[in-house]
Scaffold this motif. Sequence first.
Motif, mmCIF file in Angstrom:
data_model
loop_
_atom_site.group_PDB
_atom_site.id
_atom_site.type_symbol
_atom_site.label_atom_id
_atom_site.label_comp_id
_atom_site.label_asym_id
_atom_site.label_seq_id
_atom_site.Cartn_x
_atom_site.Cartn_y
_atom_site.Cartn_z
ATOM 1 N N ALA A 127 1.412 3.399 2.892
ATOM 2 C CA ALA A 127 2.077 2.635 1.929
ATOM 3 C C ALA A 127 3.302 3.267 1.524
ATOM 4 O O ALA A 127 3.657 4.300 1.619
ATOM 5 N N ARG A 128 4.334 1.983 1.673
ATOM 6 C CA ARG A 128 5.946 2.608 1.105
ATOM 7 C C ARG A 128 5.944 1.880 -0.136
ATOM 8 O O ARG A 128 5.910 0.822 -0.211
ATOM 9 N N ILE A 129 6.422 2.819 -0.916
ATOM 10 C CA ILE A 129 6.581 2.571 -2.436
ATOM 11 C C ILE A 129 7.839 2.642 -2.761
ATOM 12 O O ILE A 129 8.287 3.970 -2.760
ATOM 13 N N SER A 130 8.521 1.722 -3.312
ATOM 14 C CA SER A 130 9.763 1.875 -3.851
ATOM 15 C C SER A 130 9.951 1.478 -5.087
ATOM 16 O O SER A 130 9.448 0.501 -5.646
ATOM 17 N N PRO A 131 10.719 2.201 -5.922
ATOM 18 C CA PRO A 131 10.703 1.853 -7.724
ATOM 19 C C PRO A 131 11.821 0.546 -7.643
ATOM 20 O O PRO A 131 11.604 -0.232 -8.732
ATOM 21 N N PHE A 132 12.631 0.526 -6.973
ATOM 22 C CA PHE A 132 13.553 -0.567 -6.743
ATOM 23 C C PHE A 132 14.000 -0.784 -5.276
ATOM 24 O O PHE A 132 14.723 0.136 -4.586
ATOM 25 N N ASP A 133 14.094 -2.166 -4.967
ATOM 26 C CA ASP A 133 14.347 -2.396 -3.522
ATOM 27 C C ASP A 133 14.620 -3.661 -3.349
ATOM 28 O O ASP A 133 13.921 -4.593 -2.801
ATOM 29 N N PRO A 134 15.831 -4.276 -3.333
ATOM 30 C CA PRO A 134 16.162 -5.720 -3.385
ATOM 31 C C PRO A 134 15.881 -6.115 -1.731
ATOM 32 O O PRO A 134 15.860 -7.518 -1.529
ATOM 33 N N LEU B 136 2.684 7.287 1.285
ATOM 34 C CA LEU B 136 1.579 7.743 1.321
ATOM 35 C C LEU B 136 0.573 7.352 2.500
ATOM 36 O O LEU B 136 0.645 6.198 2.992
ATOM 37 N N ARG B 137 -0.311 8.030 2.758
ATOM 38 C CA ARG B 137 -1.001 8.087 3.991
ATOM 39 C C ARG B 137 -2.515 7.707 3.471
ATOM 40 O O ARG B 137 -3.001 8.434 2.703
ATOM 41 N N SER B 138 -3.152 6.884 4.034
ATOM 42 C CA SER B 138 -4.589 6.539 3.643
ATOM 43 C C SER B 138 -5.447 7.365 4.069
ATOM 44 O O SER B 138 -5.236 8.219 4.991
ATOM 45 N N PRO B 139 -6.754 7.629 3.373
ATOM 46 C CA PRO B 139 -7.584 8.809 3.727
ATOM 47 C C PRO B 139 -8.087 8.613 5.130
ATOM 48 O O PRO B 139 -8.562 9.705 5.803
ATOM 49 N N ASP B 140 -8.229 7.477 5.855
ATOM 50 C CA ASP B 140 -8.426 7.465 7.195
ATOM 51 C C ASP B 140 -7.423 7.624 8.242
ATOM 52 O O ASP B 140 -7.800 7.780 9.306
ATOM 53 N N GLU C 94 1.347 4.394 -7.423
ATOM 54 C CA GLU C 94 1.378 5.823 -6.692
ATOM 55 C C GLU C 94 0.011 6.563 -7.362
ATOM 56 O O GLU C 94 -0.867 7.110 -6.689
ATOM 57 N N ARG C 95 -0.203 6.512 -8.673
ATOM 58 C CA ARG C 95 -1.269 7.256 -9.342
ATOM 59 C C ARG C 95 -2.517 6.763 -8.531
ATOM 60 O O ARG C 95 -3.457 7.639 -8.595
ATOM 61 N N ALA C 96 -2.523 5.426 -8.783
ATOM 62 C CA ALA C 96 -4.022 4.991 -8.424
ATOM 63 C C ALA C 96 -4.254 5.289 -6.752
ATOM 64 O O ALA C 96 -5.453 5.473 -6.487
ATOM 65 N N LEU C 97 -3.148 5.045 -5.850
ATOM 66 C CA LEU C 97 -3.368 5.748 -4.644
ATOM 67 C C LEU C 97 -3.874 6.853 -4.433
ATOM 68 O O LEU C 97 -4.780 7.455 -3.715
ATOM 69 N N VAL C 98 -3.056 7.942 -4.911
ATOM 70 C CA VAL C 98 -3.688 9.356 -5.047
ATOM 71 C C VAL C 98 -5.023 9.482 -5.550
ATOM 72 O O VAL C 98 -5.661 10.340 -4.970
ATOM 73 N N ALA C 99 -5.555 9.006 -6.591
ATOM 74 C CA ALA C 99 -6.786 9.117 -7.161
ATOM 75 C C ALA C 99 -7.771 8.488 -6.182
ATOM 76 O O ALA C 99 -8.671 8.958 -6.199
ATOM 77 N N ALA C 100 -7.180 7.576 -5.284
ATOM 78 C CA ALA C 100 -8.117 7.155 -4.132
ATOM 79 C C ALA C 100 -8.272 7.846 -2.989
ATOM 80 O O ALA C 100 -8.786 7.351 -1.943
ATOM 81 N N TRP D 117 -5.280 9.032 -1.221
ATOM 82 C CA TRP D 117 -4.332 8.714 -0.364
ATOM 83 C C TRP D 117 -3.300 10.028 -0.682
ATOM 84 O O TRP D 117 -3.289 10.771 -1.557
ATOM 85 N N THR D 118 -2.462 10.439 0.363
ATOM 86 C CA THR D 118 -1.881 11.592 0.380
ATOM 87 C C THR D 118 -0.262 11.336 0.553
ATOM 88 O O THR D 118 0.146 10.550 1.357
ATOM 89 N N HIS D 119 0.638 11.936 0.033
ATOM 90 C CA HIS D 119 1.900 11.969 0.274
ATOM 91 C C HIS D 119 2.458 12.449 1.565
ATOM 92 O O HIS D 119 1.838 13.503 2.121
ATOM 93 N N CYS D 120 3.336 11.612 2.215
ATOM 94 C CA CYS D 120 3.570 11.964 3.585
ATOM 95 C C CYS D 120 5.118 11.870 4.074
ATOM 96 O O CYS D 120 5.410 12.219 5.220
ATOM 97 N N GLY D 121 5.862 11.308 2.881
ATOM 98 C CA GLY D 121 7.385 11.527 2.944
ATOM 99 C C GLY D 121 8.083 10.726 2.022
ATOM 100 O O GLY D 121 7.441 10.126 1.147
ATOM 101 N N ALA D 122 9.321 10.989 2.000
ATOM 102 C CA ALA D 122 10.282 10.431 1.039
ATOM 103 C C ALA D 122 11.746 10.127 1.481
ATOM 104 O O ALA D 122 11.881 11.033 2.330
ATOM 105 N N GLY D 123 12.177 9.221 1.430
ATOM 106 C CA GLY D 123 13.580 9.080 1.711
ATOM 107 C C GLY D 123 14.563 8.961 0.353
ATOM 108 O O GLY D 123 14.042 9.283 -0.697
#
Length: 233
Positions: free
Chosen positions: A59-66, A50-54, A30-36, A38-44
């Motif tokens: 990018a859907r990022i989960s800390p834990f998702d079996p 996060l949404r790409s600059p273009d 998440e830190r790497a994408l924000v630095a590049a 990308w912007t936060h656009c939602g959470a569940g």
Amino acid sequence: MTLDDGRPAPAPRRHLAVPLGAEADHRRLERALVAAGWTHCGAGDWAVALRSPDGLTAARISPFDPAGPYTAALYREAAHTGQVPRLYEHRRLAGGGDLQLLEWLEPVAADEAADFHRALTAREPQVAALADVVRRVHERGLREQPWFAPKVDENPDNIMRTADGRLVAADLFSADGPRLYATVLDDPDLVAATIPEHERRFMTELPMTNTGAWSPETLAAMRNGLAAADARC
């Protein structure tokens, strides 16, 4: 863009374009994408987006998702239907996290989403091929994962629209969160025995945006219980 027979055109080649080692977890990603840019656009409850600059990729990022690998399998195996999002990349993250890199999607009206879910449940002709893949992958998850949710998620928010106008079903699978997290509190040894520590290291870091955050006391009880269970193994 779609082909003449209604199928989506082949997906463009997209990737994260950020350095990411094998030990990267959800926080580092998440830190790497924000630095590049990308912007936060939602959470569940399970993930943040996060949404790409273009603006073309999410990018859907989960800390834990079996269930993450099964969702990715659905997107791959049902790609021919044009009724699931284009999946550009899927990666398991250190500690049990999950990354899905997808085409950008927009929400649809609740009644339109409900109609799609009803058609999928009834296996109506226009979604029959997708329904077959959903059933097959869901049954696989139930066989292979002890905490897999027993039903496909019919949340209207899971039906979305692509930039080229397709209605798609996203994020239909999940772990059985209420049962799993109740067991973390009541029988942490069972959770420790069924999910290796390296696959649940961050299971108490879910966003929980919809359901509401756990209290500090509940978080401490879950973490302490799992740590004690791991020590007994």
